[in-house]
Design an enzyme around this catalytic site. Structure first.
Site, PDB file in Angstrom:
ATOM      1  N   HIS A  54       5.365  -6.253 -14.401  1.00 46.19           N
ATOM      2  CA  HIS A  54       6.124  -6.900 -13.333  1.00 46.19           C
ATOM      3  C   HIS A  54       5.118  -7.383 -12.276  1.00 46.19           C
ATOM      4  CE1 HIS A  54      10.364  -7.167 -11.497  1.00 46.19           C
ATOM      5  NE2 HIS A  54       9.573  -7.813 -10.661  1.00 46.19           N
ATOM      6  N   GLU A  96      10.094 -12.300 -15.821  1.00 50.02           N
ATOM      7  CA  GLU A  96      10.234 -13.658 -15.282  1.00 50.02           C
ATOM      8  C   GLU A  96       9.001 -14.539 -15.472  1.00 50.02           C
ATOM      9  OE1 GLU A  96      11.632 -13.819 -11.257  1.00 50.02           O
ATOM     10  OE2 GLU A  96      13.607 -13.098 -11.818  1.00 50.02           O
ATOM     11  N   TYR A 113      20.196 -15.227  -9.914  1.00 49.93           N
ATOM     12  CA  TYR A 113      20.464 -15.098  -8.482  1.00 49.93           C
ATOM     13  C   TYR A 113      21.369 -16.184  -7.915  1.00 49.93           C
ATOM     14  CZ  TYR A 113      17.129 -11.286  -8.100  1.00 49.93           C
ATOM     15  OH  TYR A 113      16.513 -10.066  -8.234  1.00 49.93           O
ATOM     16  N   ASN A 124      17.667 -12.351 -15.575  1.00 46.85           N
ATOM     17  CA  ASN A 124      17.690 -12.240 -14.109  1.00 46.85           C
ATOM     18  C   ASN A 124      18.382 -13.481 -13.561  1.00 46.85           C
ATOM     19  OD1 ASN A 124      16.121  -9.980 -14.457  1.00 46.85           O
ATOM     20  ND2 ASN A 124      14.338 -10.742 -13.324  1.00 46.85           N
ATOM     21  N   ASP A 150       0.826  -1.217   0.000  1.00 49.50           N
ATOM     22  CA  ASP A 150       0.000   0.000   0.000  1.00 49.50           C
ATOM     23  C   ASP A 150       0.862   1.271   0.000  1.00 49.50           C
ATOM     24  OD1 ASP A 150      -2.152  -1.648   0.117  1.00 49.50           O
ATOM     25  OD2 ASP A 150      -2.967  -0.876   1.998  1.00 49.50           O
ATOM     26  N   GLU A 192      18.558  -8.235 -13.496  1.00 48.95           N
ATOM     27  CA  GLU A 192      18.483  -8.376 -12.034  1.00 48.95           C
ATOM     28  C   GLU A 192      19.596  -9.295 -11.573  1.00 48.95           C
ATOM     29  OE1 GLU A 192      14.834  -9.608 -10.042  1.00 48.95           O
ATOM     30  OE2 GLU A 192      13.668  -8.427 -11.470  1.00 48.95           O
ATOM     31  N   ARG A 207      16.177   0.504 -14.299  1.00 47.99           N
ATOM     32  CA  ARG A 207      15.099  -0.392 -14.714  1.00 47.99           C
ATOM     33  C   ARG A 207      13.971  -0.259 -13.693  1.00 47.99           C
ATOM     34  NH1 ARG A 207      14.114  -6.695 -13.787  1.00 47.99           N
ATOM     35  NH2 ARG A 207      12.108  -6.696 -14.861  1.00 47.99           N
TER      36      ARG A 207
HETATM   37  C1  NOJ Z   1      12.917 -11.486  -9.130  1.00 45.67           C
HETATM   38  C2  NOJ Z   1      11.724 -10.577  -9.224  1.00 45.67           C
HETATM   39  O1  NOJ Z   1      11.679 -10.036 -10.503  1.00 45.67           O
HETATM   40  C3  NOJ Z   1      11.711  -9.480  -8.175  1.00 45.67           C
HETATM   41  O2  NOJ Z   1      10.448  -8.899  -8.182  1.00 45.67           O
HETATM   42  C4  NOJ Z   1      12.093 -10.044  -6.827  1.00 45.67           C
HETATM   43  O3  NOJ Z   1      12.000  -9.081  -5.818  1.00 45.67           O
HETATM   44  C5  NOJ Z   1      13.501 -10.587  -6.904  1.00 45.67           C
HETATM   45  N1  NOJ Z   1      13.520 -11.664  -7.865  1.00 45.67           N
HETATM   46  C6  NOJ Z   1      14.028 -11.132  -5.582  1.00 45.67           C
HETATM   47  O4  NOJ Z   1      13.278 -12.230  -5.212  1.00 45.67           O
END
Ligand code: NOJ
Length: 525
Positions: free
Chosen positions: A144, A189, A333, A331, A74, A402, A99
């Site tokens: 997104h 994603e 991680y 993206n 919110d 990302e 971005r």
């Molecule tokens: C990918 C997602 O696009 C993003 O929204 C999210 O916060 C990050 N991963 C971390 O989990």
């Protein structure tokens, strides 16, 4: 045996990573650095200026305890009102690219193009103008995860009509912002969105259908991306001259052993995750990877369905989707280790994408852990993933859209510093290997609403004080380290700035400027 092999593999990888040390290497002047965010995660202002409800607004009101800390977006980081400070932060970091995402229900409160909310358009116009006036290049994500709730009530990403809805929305974005936005990211994603929102009911709209809904969602995202691409090509590209890409997430995966089964499982895992979205767009043949088509068809028939749960594409659709990205937004991680043996049978829900993939995974416990259970730091994984993409999909232009890690609150985020150094080192390695990587966005510019995990996960280079109505942002150690990497274009492993000292300096500089101003006024009297 397996842990030993994995441990040895990791030691070897670590040794080779150390050998690929960055000393003396730098990012070229053409390579750009940026930071990333997304609308629902930072904007707040959930019901102002004519905005409609998104699926996350609906979840926040109907099922608030589903989110870890019963929080919602919110207010979030209040960026709808504080975007000038966000831009100032980008400038403090010295990055040249941002971005961000546009909230579909801010532009089209009811989802469809019959009613455009001019106040939403005005907001993004002001924001984009401000970015450009400050020398920051916008990379705008169209979607997104904050789908207009009205469209969800018609099935959302499970209804093929969304291809038209998304196309109409994209056209409105090009018409209103395409004179200044030259890099568009269509959809963020697809794998994660479809898996968590339409597969495992963890994200809004909380549909549970991991073996059918998951595939339908993915299919429509591929078609919607293609629709947005063709609209741009046919109606806007010649005048606006921008570029479009889709954002695909991928872990790097490698086999747990050199057994035929583990190697094959790893190949399959890649095809069922990265390949599901890359093959239709970036391969020469188009369409889903053959192993997916065959495996899901066979499993579906043996489970009593009369057709494949992975609905196919017509020849015409295959051609329509092929080549519909000017670049890949990647993206990334973390990395996982893959195996397949009899224990995998029955491990996953039936039917499900996981059961169809028929592979299980784990992570190496020697890799540094993070706040997020799914992220452990393994920088070389990004190097190997980029090389895999280069070799499999004909070396596409890649922007890393990302990359980042979560920590607890606090400014001395040593884990994030180590993570960014290691992953940026891997980017340098990949470039040296010939991968066409031209830019990098850190996730995230600031702490934000991490979906079903609420504010329990901190991904920001800047810490946000969510207890403070001002949502004060303060640079962490990682922000100062990233800033130095951006400035010097090299990775200095010895640089250890003190975020508390630099913030104390900032506030004393601020105090000093007030004193000077007062003295100035007094002098003039
Ligand atoms: C990918 C997602 O696009 C993003 O929204 C999210 O916060 C990050 N991963 C971390 O989990």
């Amino acid at each position: 045996m397996r842990p030993l092999i994995v441990f040895l593999a990791c030691c070897l990888a670590a040794v080779s990573a150390a050998a690929r040390n960055t000393t003396g290497r730098s990012f070229s002047s053409e390579f750009f650095f940026g930071a990333a965010t997304a609308s629902y995660q930072i904007e707040g202002a959930w019901d102002v200026d004519g905005k409609g409800w998104s699926i996350w607004d609906y979840l926040a009101r109907t099922d608030p305890d589903h989110v870890a800390d019963s929080s919602n977006g919110d207010i979030a980081a209040n960026s709808y009102y504080m975007y000038r400070r966000d831009i100032e932060m980008l400038k403090e970091l010295g990055v040249t690219h941002y971005r961000f995402s546009i909230s579909w229900p801010r532009i089209l409160p009811y989802g469809r193009a019959n009613y455009v909310n001019q106040r939403g358009v005005n907001h993004y116009n002001e924001f984009i103008d401000e970015l450009i006036a400050n020398g920051i290049t916008p990379f705008a994500t169209m979607y997104h995860w904050d789908l207009p709730q009205n469209l969800q009530e018609l099935g959302g990403w499970l209804n093929e009509e969304i291809v038209d809805w998304f196309g109409d929305y994209a056209r409105i974005l090009y018409q209103n912002f395409g004179d200044r936005v030259k890099h568009w990211l269509t959809i963020n994603e697809p794998y994660v969105h479809c898996n968590l929102a339409y597969g495992y009911s963890m994200h809004a709209p909380r549909i549970h259908s991991p073996g059918i809904g998951y595939y339908e969602c993915g299919r429509h995202i591929l078609l919607a991306n293609a629709r947005a691409y063709h609209i741009y090509d046919n109606e806007f590209r010649s005048v606006q001259g921008g570029k479009l890409g889709i954002v695909i997430s991928s872990e790097y995966v490698f086999p747990a052993s050199d057994s035929e089964e583990d190697i094959e499982a790893t190949r399959d895992y890649f095809e069922f995750h990265l390949g599901q979205y890359m093959n239709p767009i970036f391969s020469e043949t188009g369409n889903y990877p053959q192993v997916m088509i065959d495996r899901v068809a066979a499993a579906s028939l043996s489970q009593g369905y009369n057709s494949s749960r992975l609905r196919g594409f017509s020849e015409e659709q295959i051609e329509y989707i092929k080549g519909t990205a000017d670049f890949l937004g990647l993206n990334h991680y973390s990395t996982r280790i893959i195996y397949r043996n009899s224990s995998v049978i029955g491990m996953f829900e039936i039917p499900s994408h996981e059961d169809d993939t028929y592979a299980a995974s784990f992570q190496n416990e020697f890799w540094p852990a993070s706040q997020a259970p799914w992220i452990r730091e393994y920088g070389p994984g990004l190097y190997h993933l980029l090389v895999h993409i280069k070799d499999t999909y004909n070396n596409p232009l890649v922007y890393i859209t990302e990359n980042g890690v979560s920590t607890t609150a606090g400014l001395n985020d040593y884990n994030r510093v180590s993570y960014y150094r290691s992953y940026l080192n891997a980017v340098l390695d990949a470039i040296a290997e010939g991968c066409d990587v031209q830019g990098y966005f850190a996730w995230s510019l600031m702490d934000n609403f991490e979906w079903a995990l609420g504010y329990t996960q901190r991904f920001g280079l800047y810490e946000v004080d969510f207890g403070d109505p001002e949502r004060t942002r303060t640079p962490r150690k990682s922000a100062l380290v990233y800033k130095e990497i951006v400035r010097s274009r090299t990775i200095d492993y010895d640089y250890d700035p003190d975020p508390y000292a630099s913030n104390a300096y900032a506030s004393s500089a601020w105090l000093l400027s007030i004193v000077f101003a007062i003295v100035n006024v007094l002098i003039q009297l």
